[in-house]
Design a protein around this motif. Structure first.
Motif, short mmCIF file in Angstrom:
data_model
loop_
_atom_site.label_atom_id
_atom_site.label_comp_id
_atom_site.label_asym_id
_atom_site.label_seq_id
_atom_site.Cartn_x
_atom_site.Cartn_y
_atom_site.Cartn_z
N LEU A 198 0.72 -1.16 0.05
CA LEU A 198 0.05 0.38 0.51
C LEU A 198 0.66 1.01 0.13
O LEU A 198 0.73 2.32 -0.42
CB LEU A 198 -0.80 0.15 1.40
CG LEU A 198 -1.66 -1.03 1.29
CD1 LEU A 198 -2.60 -0.54 2.57
CD2 LEU A 198 -3.48 -0.69 -0.21
N LEU A 199 1.68 1.08 1.01
CA LEU A 199 2.45 2.17 0.36
C LEU A 199 3.77 2.65 -0.22
O LEU A 199 3.96 3.98 -0.79
CB LEU A 199 3.65 2.27 1.85
CG LEU A 199 3.30 2.08 3.32
CD1 LEU A 199 4.57 2.25 4.75
CD2 LEU A 199 2.14 3.18 3.98
N THR A 200 3.44 1.63 -1.15
CA THR A 200 4.72 2.08 -3.35
C THR A 200 3.48 2.50 -3.73
O THR A 200 3.79 3.00 -4.72
CB THR A 200 5.09 0.70 -2.98
OG1 THR A 200 3.57 -0.47 -3.15
CG2 THR A 200 6.08 0.04 -2.83
N LEU A 201 1.98 2.92 -3.28
CA LEU A 201 0.70 3.14 -4.34
C LEU A 201 0.86 4.51 -4.16
O LEU A 201 1.12 5.32 -3.33
CB LEU A 201 -0.14 2.90 -4.18
CG LEU A 201 -0.47 1.01 -4.23
CD1 LEU A 201 -2.40 0.77 -3.45
CD2 LEU A 201 0.18 0.47 -5.09
N SER A 202 0.50 5.18 -5.06
CA SER A 202 0.81 6.44 -5.31
C SER A 202 -0.87 7.28 -5.05
O SER A 202 -1.88 7.37 -4.92
CB SER A 202 0.92 7.06 -7.18
OG SER A 202 -0.63 6.79 -7.90
N PRO A 203 -0.31 8.52 -4.50
CA PRO A 203 -1.83 9.77 -4.24
C PRO A 203 -2.65 8.83 -5.01
O PRO A 203 -3.95 9.68 -4.55
CB PRO A 203 -1.24 10.94 -4.38
CG PRO A 203 0.07 10.76 -3.88
CD PRO A 203 0.53 9.46 -4.93
N ARG A 204 -2.74 8.61 -6.18
CA ARG A 204 -4.63 8.70 -7.24
C ARG A 204 -4.94 7.41 -6.82
O ARG A 204 -5.91 7.79 -6.49
CB ARG A 204 -3.52 8.61 -8.63
CG ARG A 204 -5.02 8.55 -9.82
CD ARG A 204 -4.57 8.24 -11.32
NE ARG A 204 -3.11 8.78 -11.37
CZ ARG A 204 -3.58 10.17 -12.26
NH1 ARG A 204 -5.04 10.75 -12.68
NH2 ARG A 204 -2.91 10.97 -12.80
N PHE A 205 -4.67 6.86 -6.46
CA PHE A 205 -4.71 4.88 -5.42
C PHE A 205 -5.84 5.98 -4.25
O PHE A 205 -6.77 4.81 -4.34
CB PHE A 205 -4.00 4.21 -5.37
CG PHE A 205 -4.90 2.90 -4.64
CD1 PHE A 205 -5.47 1.59 -5.61
CD2 PHE A 205 -4.67 2.94 -3.46
CE1 PHE A 205 -5.51 1.24 -4.36
CE2 PHE A 205 -5.00 2.06 -2.25
CZ PHE A 205 -5.56 1.29 -3.20
N PHE A 206 -5.14 6.16 -3.82
CA PHE A 206 -5.49 6.71 -2.23
C PHE A 206 -7.04 7.48 -1.88
O PHE A 206 -8.09 7.31 -1.73
CB PHE A 206 -4.65 7.37 -1.23
CG PHE A 206 -3.97 6.06 -0.98
CD1 PHE A 206 -4.12 5.71 0.03
CD2 PHE A 206 -2.54 5.94 -1.64
CE1 PHE A 206 -2.87 4.33 0.63
CE2 PHE A 206 -1.74 5.05 -1.27
CZ PHE A 206 -2.27 3.85 -0.38
N GLY A 207 -6.63 7.94 -3.39
CA GLY A 207 -7.83 9.58 -3.52
C GLY A 207 -8.42 9.21 -4.34
O GLY A 207 -10.00 8.51 -4.43
N ASP A 208 -9.12 7.16 -5.05
CA ASP A 208 -9.56 6.71 -5.28
C ASP A 208 -10.69 5.45 -4.41
O ASP A 208 -11.46 4.74 -4.91
CB ASP A 208 -9.38 6.02 -6.78
CG ASP A 208 -8.81 7.19 -7.60
OD1 ASP A 208 -9.59 8.21 -8.03
OD2 ASP A 208 -8.55 6.48 -9.06
N HIS A 209 -10.22 5.40 -3.29
CA HIS A 209 -10.53 4.36 -2.24
C HIS A 209 -10.10 4.95 -1.15
O HIS A 209 -10.04 6.04 -0.28
CB HIS A 209 -9.33 3.52 -2.21
CG HIS A 209 -9.27 2.67 -3.06
ND1 HIS A 209 -9.17 3.00 -4.72
CD2 HIS A 209 -9.50 0.90 -3.84
CE1 HIS A 209 -8.71 2.08 -5.43
NE2 HIS A 209 -9.05 0.96 -4.90
N LYS A 210 -11.53 4.52 -0.75
CA LYS A 210 -11.25 5.14 0.79
C LYS A 210 -10.58 4.88 2.01
O LYS A 210 -10.04 4.24 1.90
CB LYS A 210 -13.06 4.87 1.42
CG LYS A 210 -14.33 6.02 0.35
CD LYS A 210 -15.69 5.14 1.53
CE LYS A 210 -16.63 5.68 0.26
NZ LYS A 210 -18.03 5.91 0.91
N THR A 211 -9.89 5.34 2.41
CA THR A 211 -9.39 4.80 4.16
C THR A 211 -9.41 3.50 4.70
O THR A 211 -9.52 2.40 5.21
CB THR A 211 -8.89 6.01 5.14
OG1 THR A 211 -8.44 7.05 4.13
CG2 THR A 211 -8.06 5.41 5.84
N GLY A 212 -10.95 3.83 5.22
CA GLY A 212 -11.72 2.77 6.13
C GLY A 212 -12.01 1.24 5.28
O GLY A 212 -11.45 1.30 6.20
#
Length: 579
Positions: free
Chosen positions: A98-112
């Motif tokens: 998860l830490l290797t993925l880009s901010p774009r991925f985290f923008g498309d997925h909810k933290t929860g």
């Protein structure tokens, strides 16, 4: 099958656990035969004074029970150890990925949703890889052994008993597929509820300020209800499978008892042989029922592991170069050449051309949505340009390893994130191998040493989640100390003083002035003092640089900068100082 790759480091423990399982289950298979002998040694010798056969049989039973218990305990521990190790490795692998993925991925997925996969889904897999794995091994051995001994005891009765196996397998396949599908729905619903809770808890001040507690309770409640209804459907399917299996297994026992009783009455079987057969048949029935439960657990785990490996299969949209260019201590020259950037299909930056010499301080101003933050976030490769090139020291940033590139950049954002450790640990985040003296020197340069030493535990004071125990100005100065300790060649200040009061702003701005010395600095400007101290000011609008110059030159030229100055910066200058 992919889970087996995580079990490879524990194959010796697994083999030992499997051996213990074989021995324990094998010993359990001896018990019915001895019990049948016990029946014949007592009931068929009524009136005999010779209790030797009976005594020896009972002693044999006690010995078998003791050995079976020892090997059963060893099997349970060893396989549980394998399961716990697999799950720990899986958690580490998932979090590290998860830490290797880009901010774009985290923008498309909810933290929860992500934390639910990391905790709840992996927890479901843990149940299978520890308890269920041991059960599967033990029950499989028991089933095979019991079937073989059934046939050796009475072939005719065995045919009657084993006739249910095709029905059991068919039921398991049909209902099991539905359980797997519904289990995935349960995990998705739980993740959705967790995402709602995470948002509400992290933004609890906003929730309370808008008195939106009832709204958030309703939103979370809807997610919980969805997960409850899905879990209810899963429980119904599991109950249907369990009930069907139980009826088939024990119904066959009733038929065996009926037919076996007739065999004893005709003299074809001894009572002890019938009891032995019944025990083996009961073992088959109990094993089938246990394997049904294990099968249910595996179906749940397949749904959860599908969500886990879905994340592990995600690939970053920021590819690493096969042979990274070396980047030691960067000079700090930054150049944009015809850079375009699109996000979600929408243009954000268009045709940006910019040369920034090493050590220059560049301020970016413009209306909201002009592309200021996007421009500076391209430098550490939080995103990649859609077209054109961005280079550092004359080389495209995509030629450098991400770790090397980001080691040369430092970021001080408007909303500072501190981790829930001590003050010292948060400063050391910039360079974990720094000494205590270096940490203190960084804090002094950031105007933070004074308030830190006044804290109850000084540098050892725990700051709370997101640094909640510190004020905004204190958090910002700790963040600046962290950046000073990292000593980057390129510095990004994203409205680092905009949310502070006047007193905190003075202290933070003085720290920032020291931090910027000798570094290439990009400042998204909000405060007038930062604008005037910059070597040059870039005015952005609509994703383009529309003006470039000093404060005085841009004011004289008129246009957007003067408009912004008159609307915002003059108000800042003329605002009365609070008493």
């Amino acid at each position: 099958m992919r889970l087996l790759a995580f079990a490879r480091p524990y194959r010796l423990l697994f083999v030992l656990g499997l051996v213990a399982t074989l021995i324990s289950s094998g010993l359990n298979l001896v018990f019915p035969a001895l019990f049948g002998r016990l029946i014949d040694a007592s009931f068929l010798r009524v009136g005999s004074q010779d209790t030797g056969p009976l005594d020896r049989t009972v002693l044999g039973l006690l010995g078998i029970f003791a050995l079976s218990a020892c090997f059963g305990a060893a099997q349970a521990y060893l396989l549980a150890r394998v399961g716990a190790g697999v799950v720990a490795d899986l958690r580490r692998a998932l979090f590290g990925h998860l830490l290797t993925l880009s901010p774009r991925f985290f923008g498309d997925h909810k933290t929860g949703d992500l934390t639910s996969r990391l905790t709840s889904d992996v927890g479901t897999v843990q149940t299978v890889t520890s308890t269920a794995l041991a059960q599967l091994a033990a029950q499989s051995v028991s089933l095979i052994g019991a079937v073989v001994l059934l046939i050796l005891t009475s072939a005719r009765l065995s045919l009657l008993t084993l006739a249910i196996i095709p029905l059991v397998i068919g039921t398991a396949i049909v209902i099991g597929r539905r359980i797997r599908r519904v289990s995935r729905e349960v995990q998705d619903a739980v993740a959705g509820a967790n995402a709602s809770a995470e948002e509400a808890i992290s933004g609890v001040r906003v929730v309370q300020s808008f008195t939106a507690e009832a709204q958030e309770r309703g939103r979370y409640g809807q997610g919980v209800t969805r997960s409850f209804l899905a879990a209810l459907r899963r429980a119904q399917l599991q109950a249907l499978m369990s009930g069907t299996m139980s009826f088939l297994a024990f119904g066959s026992l009733a038929l065996v008892l009926w037919y076996g009783g007739r065999q004893v009455m005709s003299g074809a079987l001894t009572p002890g042989a019938l009891v032995t057969f019944l025990f083996y048949a009961a073992q088959v029935a109990g094993t089938v029922a246990a394997l049904t439960g294990v099968f249910n657990q595996f179906q749940e785990a397949l749904g959860a592991s599908g969500r886990i490996f879905e994340l592990l299969d995600e690939r970053s949209d920021l590819p690493q170069p096969a042979t990274p260019a070396p980047l030691g201590r960067a000079e700090g020259r930054v150049a944009f050449r015809a850079v375009d950037f699109r996000y979600g299909g929408q243009p954000v930056l268009r045709g940006v051309n910019l040369d920034v010499p090493a050590g220059q301080v560049v301020a970016l101003v413009g209306p909201s949505g002009a592309g200021k933050s996007t421009l500076v976030n391209l430098i550490p490769r939080f995103w990649d340009v859609t077209a054109g090139t961005l280079s550092i020291d004359g080389r495209d940033v995509r030629d450098y390893a991400l770790a090397d590139l980001r080691a040369q950049t430092g970021l001080v954002p408007q909303e500072t994130l501190l981790f829930s450790g001590t003050v010292a640990e948060n400063i050391l985040y910039g360079r974990p191998d720094a000494s205590a003296a270096e940490v203190e020197a960084a804090a002094q340069a950031a105007n933070a040493h004074g308030f830190i030493t006044a804290l109850p535990e000084g540098y050892g004071t725990v700051v709370g989640e997101r640094g909640v125990k510190l004020s905004g100005g204190q958090r910002q100065r700790v963040a600046i100390a962290r950046a000073i300790l990292k000593d980057p060649r390129i510095l990004i200040l994203d409205e680092a003083t905009s949310a502070l009061d006047n007193e905190s702003e003075v202290l933070v701005q003085a720290a920032l002035d020291r931090l910027m010395v000798g570094r290439t600095t990009f400042v998204i400007a909000h405060r007038l003092s930062t604008i005037r101290n910059a070597h040059r000011i870039l005015v952005m609008d609509g994703g383009q640089i529309v003006a470039d110059g000093t404060h005085e030159a841009l004011l004289a030229a008129g246009g957007l900068y003067r408009d912004l100055y008159e609307l915002q910066f003059r108000e800042t200058e003329s605002a009365p100082t609070p008493a």
